[in-house]
Design an enzyme around this catalytic site. Structure first.
Site, PDB file in Angstrom:
ATOM      1  N   ASP A  24      27.911  14.690  44.198  1.00  0.00           N
ATOM      2  CA  ASP A  24      27.409  13.914  43.012  1.00  0.00           C
ATOM      3  C   ASP A  24      26.313  15.042  42.323  1.00  0.00           C
ATOM      4  O   ASP A  24      26.120  16.224  42.910  1.00  0.00           O
ATOM      5  CB  ASP A  24      26.149  12.939  43.537  1.00  0.00           C
ATOM      6  N   GLU A  25      25.926  14.891  40.900  1.00  0.00           N
ATOM      7  CA  GLU A  25      25.149  15.671  40.315  1.00  0.00           C
ATOM      8  C   GLU A  25      25.312  17.097  40.202  1.00  0.00           C
ATOM      9  O   GLU A  25      24.447  17.975  40.541  1.00  0.00           O
ATOM     10  CB  GLU A  25      23.485  15.344  41.125  1.00  0.00           C
ATOM     11  N   TYR A  85      17.842   1.245  46.629  1.00  0.00           N
ATOM     12  CA  TYR A  85      17.416   2.636  46.748  1.00  0.00           C
ATOM     13  C   TYR A  85      15.796   2.356  47.335  1.00  0.00           C
ATOM     14  O   TYR A  85      15.021   1.801  46.562  1.00  0.00           O
ATOM     15  CB  TYR A  85      17.291   3.711  45.552  1.00  0.00           C
TER      16      TYR A  85
END
Length: 669
Positions: A335-336, A429
């Site tokens: 990710d990212e 989250y």
């Protein structure tokens, strides 16, 4: 006619009684079928336990705890009455291998399951049918040990019922992990996703690469003034200990080694693996400091996707990871990734030309395929965040997806034929605020949404999916990133009771969900968390008082709050001043902690209580103290020297929380 009327009346009375009895049964997650009946099974010193095609090992945790708190011997017996009987029946009429049935009468408790796993979950249901005193850490006070008469048929909705703990951004020791596994087991969660590496620290011993656990990669730099317990790593012996502990609780651990981004500790330890030569600063540091060093939260360097040394390194690392974790999945992150870092490197651009990769998305897919192949060769299934779907056509279908980028991301994965775990930031989250950004509880990254208990409970992973897509949903998971919730109490307050709502999303039939009824069942379970010494969110968060314009002067003056009820142990204290409304902010010169009118601690940094609630800088309106000499007979106050900035039209919340030094031994009220 009279007979018919009597029969109808009897049915009506029975129905009324059943509804009342059901309201007294507070199991979470809600069983698929439950019929409450009259009476109860009373445990006593003569109660025995028996087994058929099963053994004590299948339910040992339950039996050992019951023996400890009741002091009853609970001997293994062949008696038919005054007995709790556990049996495995492979032909049991439940549609899932983890399913079970419980029938409690006045004389017996009969527990049947298809598998040992089913018996374990049945024992966790029995645990919740018993008084809260069952959770006592030592022998419980004298209690009547009754199990209400019920008939239960139960099985899970999803196979993957998960929770992720990030131990990179903040390290938590083995005892904390074990406590979470204990609570997960009680609420029938069966997958612990262990986020072991990220930019803020490498947290697992890899014997072939000892530099990964040097101080540079595992300890926050001394200039950050972080407590020592927030840094560290797990030895392989500790990993094995936790894996065994989880297995006993029917929990599979999914390890995550996050690559090729979020790899700062790796690059500091082995710079030759980076795509460029940037290693500043040459240490790890807390998440909030990222902006001060880099101007953004993301690192200026990643693993080099064009380097064979990187793939050799990952092959060796995943060899050790696969040997340590017996579960099916290994998570590799993905990710990212800052692709602009790759685009700036001539050798990477040349590599893309040589391999006919049209853009950096295809280069990412090249990297993901190489890593996936490595993991598959270890006999495991690769799993990555849904960022890796950017070039889905090149991604092998053997790679599973963890869908976090919005509620629609689960459909994005399954519609393209990928198996996926639903874990959207929009609902699951747990570092995101659950009620109010002004209540003093830490919230990560300034997300615009609020993930309230109701938002979590009402989430449906299958919403908008076709039947074919729904079959590809492995399950559901909540994630907790620990950039800001560094103190254990803060983390617990963010996770609970939302983790209980998640358990019902993961286990219970969506057709039977009812948030109002869930709240009714929640209250007794909060008492159970109290017994386990696990903190949870309470209405108002950490708000302990307010200030209004009448409390504020244009020049510095004292603002004082009584916090006696909030001080209950030695530990770390945080007092906050959160501006809420008005024309004028609050300027703070210093804050003192007083015991019986005497100053015992001072934090004299200067601060402004303003509207800032983001993450890219330190929130200076929080003040920290250490209490080492708690006296339950003392009165405690916070005294702050404050003034209104340009006027006195200022309203705000005073917040206060204490995180006990001895973990899981006391909880706040």
């Amino acid at each position: 006619m009279n007979k018919k009327l009597f029969t109808v009346a009897a049915i009506m009375l029975s129905t009324v009684y059943t509804l009342q009895a059901q309201s007294d049964v507070t199991i979470i997650p809600k069983p698929q079928e439950l019929i409450a009946q009259k009476g109860q099974f009373e445990l006593n010193a003569q109660t025995g336990i028996s087994f058929s095609k099963s053994s004590l090992a299948d339910v040992s945790l339950f039996v050992e705890q019951l023996r400890k708190v009741t002091k009853f011997p609970l001997a293994i017996t062949k008696n038919k009455t005054n007995t709790i009987h556990f049996s495995i029946n492979t032909k049991l009429a439940v549609p899932h291998p983890e399913g079970y049935q419980i029938n409690v009468t006045g004389t017996t408790v009969d527990v049947q399951a298809k598998t040992a796993q089913g018996l374990f979950y049945a024992s966790q249901t029995l645990r919740q049918l018993l008084p809260t005193a069952f959770e006592a850490q030592h022998t419980a006070a004298p209690t009547k040990w009754d199990i209400p008469a019920v008939a239960i048929k139960d099985f899970p909705r999803y196979n993957w019922r998960g929770y992720m703990k990030d131990v990179s951004r903040t390290f938590y020791d083995v005892d904390v992990i074990k406590k979470y596994l204990d609570v997960m087991a009680m609420y029938k969660l069966n997958t612990f996703h262990w986020h072991l590496t990220d930019d803020q620290g490498w947290r697992i011993e890899i014997k072939k690469y000892p530099k990964l656990t040097d101080d540079r990669a595992t300890k926050f730099h001394h200039t950050e003034n972080q407590p020592a317990y927030r840094s560290g790593f797990y030895t392989q012996a500790q990993i094995a200990e936790v894996v065994a502990y989880a297995k006993q609780r029917n929990i599979t651990i999914v390890p995550e080694i996050d690559v090729p981004g979020h790899s700062w500790p790796t690059i500091l330890s082995y710079p030759e693996l980076g795509v460029n030569g940037n290693t500043y600063p040459n240490h790890i540091f807390p998440f909030v400091s990222s902006w001060a060093y880099w101007g953004v939260q993301f690192t200026p360097n990643t693993l080099d996707p064009s380097s064979e040394k990187v793939y050799e390194f990952l092959d060796n690392v995943f060899t050790e990871i696969a040997a340590l974790f017996p579960g099916q999945y290994i998570h590799f992150g993905g990710d990212e990734v800052r692709h602009e870092v790759w685009e700036k490197e001539p050798h990477v651009v040349q590599f893309m030309k040589d391999h006919k990769l049209a853009n950096v998305k295809e280069l990412q897919s090249y990297f993901v395929k190489r890593v996936s192949d490595i993991i598959v060769k270890k006999g495991k299934t690769p799993l990555g965040w849904n960022d890796i779907l950017a070039d889905a056509k090149s991604l092998p279908k053997t790679t599973a997806i963890m869908s976090w980028l919005g509620e629609s991301s689960i459909k994005e994965a399954t519609s393209q034929g990928f198996k996926a775990v639903a874990t959207p930031a929009s609902h699951l989250y747990f570092d995101i605020s659950q009620a109010d950004r002004n209540d003093g509880t830490p919230s990560d990254l300034g997300y615009s949404n609020t993930n309230s208990l109701e938002v979590v409970y009402n989430y449906d992973p299958s919403a908008g999916l076709t039947p074919a897509e729904e079959k590809l949903v492995l399950g559901v998971q909540a994630n907790h990133w620990t950039a800001l919730t560094q103190e254990l109490k803060d983390m617990n307050v963010h996770n609970f009771p939302r983790l209980l709502a998640l358990s019902e999303v993961a286990w219970s039939a969506k057709s039977g969900k009812d948030y109002v009824k869930f709240q009714e069942r929640l209250a007794p379970n909060l008492a159970r968390l109290d017994s386990l010494k696990v903190d949870y969110y309470r209405p108002g968060g950490y708000i302990r008082g307010q200030w209004t314009p009448k409390d504020i002067q244009p020049q510095y003056a004292d603002l004082k709050f009584d916090v006696t009820k909030e001080v209950y142990a030695n530990g770390a204290i945080q007092a906050g001043f959160l501006y809420v409304s008005g024309k004028n902010y609050l300027e703070i010169e210093q804050v003192e902690l007083l015991a019986d009118g005497q100053v015992i601690a001072v934090d004299n940094h200067h601060a402004l209580a303003d509207r800032f609630r983001g993450t890219h800088k330190v929130k200076t309106y929080f003040y920290k103290f250490k209490l080492d000499s708690y006296n339950p007979a003392s009165t405690y106050h916070i005294r702050a020297k404050v003034r209104g900035v340009g006027g006195t039209d200022s309203n705000g919340n005073f917040t206060f929380t204490l995180s006990p030094s001895k973990r899981f031994e006391a909880v706040g009220k």
